[in-house]
Write an enzyme that holds these catalytic residues in place. Structure first.
Site, PDB file in Angstrom:
ATOM      1  N   GLN A 179       1.013  -1.284   0.136  1.00 16.11           N
ATOM      2  CA  GLN A 179      -0.114  -0.001   0.126  1.00 16.11           C
ATOM      3  C   GLN A 179       0.832   1.297   0.135  1.00 16.11           C
ATOM      4  O   GLN A 179       2.091   1.228   0.229  1.00 16.11           O
ATOM      5  CB  GLN A 179      -1.038  -0.154   1.293  1.00 16.11           C
ATOM      6  CG  GLN A 179      -2.035  -1.090   1.295  1.00 16.11           C
ATOM      7  CD  GLN A 179      -3.253  -0.887   2.255  1.00 16.11           C
ATOM      8  OE1 GLN A 179      -3.034  -1.401   3.228  1.00 16.11           O
ATOM      9  NE2 GLN A 179      -3.916   0.198   2.145  1.00 16.11           N
ATOM     10  N   HIS A 180       0.038   2.380  -0.170  1.00 14.03           N
ATOM     11  CA  HIS A 180       0.757   3.694  -0.189  1.00 14.03           C
ATOM     12  C   HIS A 180       1.685   4.417  -0.952  1.00 14.03           C
ATOM     13  O   HIS A 180       1.908   5.331  -1.186  1.00 14.03           O
ATOM     14  CB  HIS A 180       1.305   4.078   1.286  1.00 14.03           C
ATOM     15  CG  HIS A 180       0.246   3.543   2.339  1.00 14.03           C
ATOM     16  ND1 HIS A 180      -0.751   3.797   2.715  1.00 14.03           N
ATOM     17  CD2 HIS A 180       0.679   2.373   3.500  1.00 14.03           C
ATOM     18  CE1 HIS A 180      -1.438   3.270   3.558  1.00 14.03           C
ATOM     19  NE2 HIS A 180      -0.620   2.472   4.448  1.00 14.03           N
ATOM     20  N   ASP A 207      -2.213  -4.881   0.358  1.00 15.61           N
ATOM     21  CA  ASP A 207      -1.582  -6.291   1.224  1.00 15.61           C
ATOM     22  C   ASP A 207      -2.663  -6.652   1.961  1.00 15.61           C
ATOM     23  O   ASP A 207      -3.113  -7.854   2.332  1.00 15.61           O
ATOM     24  CB  ASP A 207      -0.197  -6.055   1.407  1.00 15.61           C
ATOM     25  CG  ASP A 207       0.269  -4.880   2.002  1.00 15.61           C
ATOM     26  OD1 ASP A 207      -0.652  -4.063   2.315  1.00 15.61           O
ATOM     27  OD2 ASP A 207       1.416  -4.672   2.199  1.00 15.61           O
TER      28      ASP A 207
END
Length: 472
Positions: free
Chosen positions: A71-72, A240
């Site tokens: 992520q991110h 995830d």
């Protein structure tokens, strides 16, 4: 017989799992490494994905695929679909100051209300603010912002720069899912809409953002490329943790405690969560529900370091720990080896308390390491519960969870029943659930076997000792 494939494009590597869409049986797997570092050229992920697919025997017999990913991460594209600079990953902390600036401008309560979370350096919006301030020329070129799994799914479907993607740089074809979008700090899990005011505040101007693809919906299909056959349905993908929740079959009332390099505690809930303290991130999940999450920086590496100090492997560490009594004879390890995120103490260091001639033994130190790591995660569970989340069982996953000492001591630390599912690539397995869901129109009920179900035996002393040292 139809096969489906799931991808886990993680920080360290790309994993591919191919499953029978009817039975859920794993047919074959593949893997390829990613470069080290906290900023990575996305082209390396694309190369690794194709290498992992080849290692898994290819996709010639696969009907649907979905991509789970870290992520991110910030992937910025220009108007021609080219990556402007290397992606900043979730663990790149150079944007910590940018996070503080955004909080100061909007207020923590307002950001939590609008996005479900208070941003930290991991979140995409903070990285865009850093880009605006540190690399203004690059920021000015940004036409679209994607996350790692968005960009890989876009490339799988044949899009990209004119000399790389057969279908060219159509930025309107970028797509994502609600779980990954909820980690950006410019998307609202409660309404399902992007918050372009927050995007502009971060980047300095508006940009194209991926459309949201719902659970069970397809992004599109693959086109023929090197190593990629045409006509494979592409599922929505996921962040995830949300993909792992799908792979575990987690439902409302389940709390997942994952012991990896970092530690996470997340639950599946029916209603969105917004925590203005910033302790709990109010993410969305990949099934249409919500995924409040707490992250700690110190998890399995606490055990790695302690085992190395004692000159044993992980099995030996577990044997030593089980030879000590609960509470480790008064020895308490506050395991902030790399600072901490929950609580937010980035400059903290680890501390060993309660050392006496009697308590300072190899056995007590081994147990104190496991107890301290688990107490930090139990604090995360408490934070989630304070927001009204119930915990009917704790699913303990990650590499360290398979150690019998860790699971047995977890049953002493947590005050909810603990189960340890069999080891598996749960992010990739969750992506196969998405692929099968898209293919068949129904979410498959695939749940892993249970490796261990330790007898509940909560020992309040362990957490009482740990709590007494909080802030010391």
């Amino acid at each position: 017989m139809a096969y489906v494939a799931g991808v886990d494009s993680s920080t360290q590597s790309c994993k591919v799992v191919v499953r029978d869409a009817d039975t859920g049986a794993v047919v074959r797997t593949g893997r390829a490494p990613h470069p080290d570092g906290t900023e990575v050229a996305p082209a390396a992920w694309w190369d690794a994905l194709r290498a992992a697919i080849a290692d898994a025997g290819g996709l010639a017999d696969v009907a649907a695929i979905s991509v789970g990913g870290q992520q991110h991460g910030m992937v910025v594209l220009d108007a021609d679909g080219r990556v402007i600079r290397d992606a900043l990953l979730w663990n790149d902390t150079r944007s910590a100051g940018a996070a503080r600036e955004l909080i100061a401008e909007f207020g923590a309560a307002e950001l939590a209300r609008r996005t479900g979370s208070v941003p930290v350096a991991s979140f995409t919006a903070t990285k865009l603010r850093w880009l605006r301030d540190a690399e203004p020329e690059n920021a000015a070129r940004v036409a679209a912002v994607a996350l790692p799994h968005d960009w890989l799914s876009w490339r799988l479907r044949g899009y990209g720069p004119a000399d790389e993607g057969p279908l060219g740089p159509d930025l309107t074809e970028l797509a994502t899912d609600r779980s990954d979008a909820s980690g950006t700090s410019y998307w609202d899990p409660a309404t399902g809409g992007h918050d372009h005011e927050l995007l502009i505040a971060a980047l300095g101007h508006d940009a194209t953002l991926p459309r949201i693809v719902g659970p069970g919906e397809a992004m599109g299909e693959t086109v023929e490329q090197e190593g990629i056959p045409a006509g494979i349905v592409v599922g929505p993908g996921a962040g995830d943790n949300a993909a792992a929740a799908l792979g575990l079959g987690a439902r409302s009332g389940d709390v997942v405690v994952s012991i990896g390099t970092s530690g996470t505690v997340f639950a599946v809930t029916d209603a969105p969560i917004a925590d203005e303290t910033g302790t709990v991130a109010g993410f969305a999940d990949a099934s249409g529900l919500f995924l409040p999450l707490v992250a700690t920086l110190n998890a399995a590496r606490v055990l790695d370091r302690t085992a190395a100090l004692l000159g044993v492997d992980h099995a030996g560490l577990g044997e030593l720990a089980l030879a000590a009594e609960p509470g480790s004879g008064g020895l308490v390890l506050q395991p902030y080896f790399e600072g901490e995120r929950t609580p937010n103490l980035p400059d903290a260091t680890a501390t060993l308390f309660g050392m006496t001639l009697a308590s300072t033994t190899r056995e007590n130190l081994a147990r104190a390491a496991i107890e301290g790591m688990l107490c930090g995660l139990a604090d995360g569970l408490d934070a989630v519960r304070r927001l009204g989340v119930s915990a009917s069982r704790v699913l303990l996953v990650g590499g360290a969870a398979a150690n019998p000492a860790v699971s047995r001591i977890a049953a002493e630390v947590f005050d909810a029943p603990v189960e340890v599912p069999e080891p598996g690539e749960y992010v990739a397995l969750g992506a196969t659930v998405q692929a099968a869901w898209v293919l068949t129109g129904a979410r498959p009920e695939w749940r892993p076997a249970t490796l261990a179900r330790p007898t509940a035996a909560t020992v309040p002393l362990i957490r009482e000792q740990y709590a007494a040292r909080a802030g010391a």
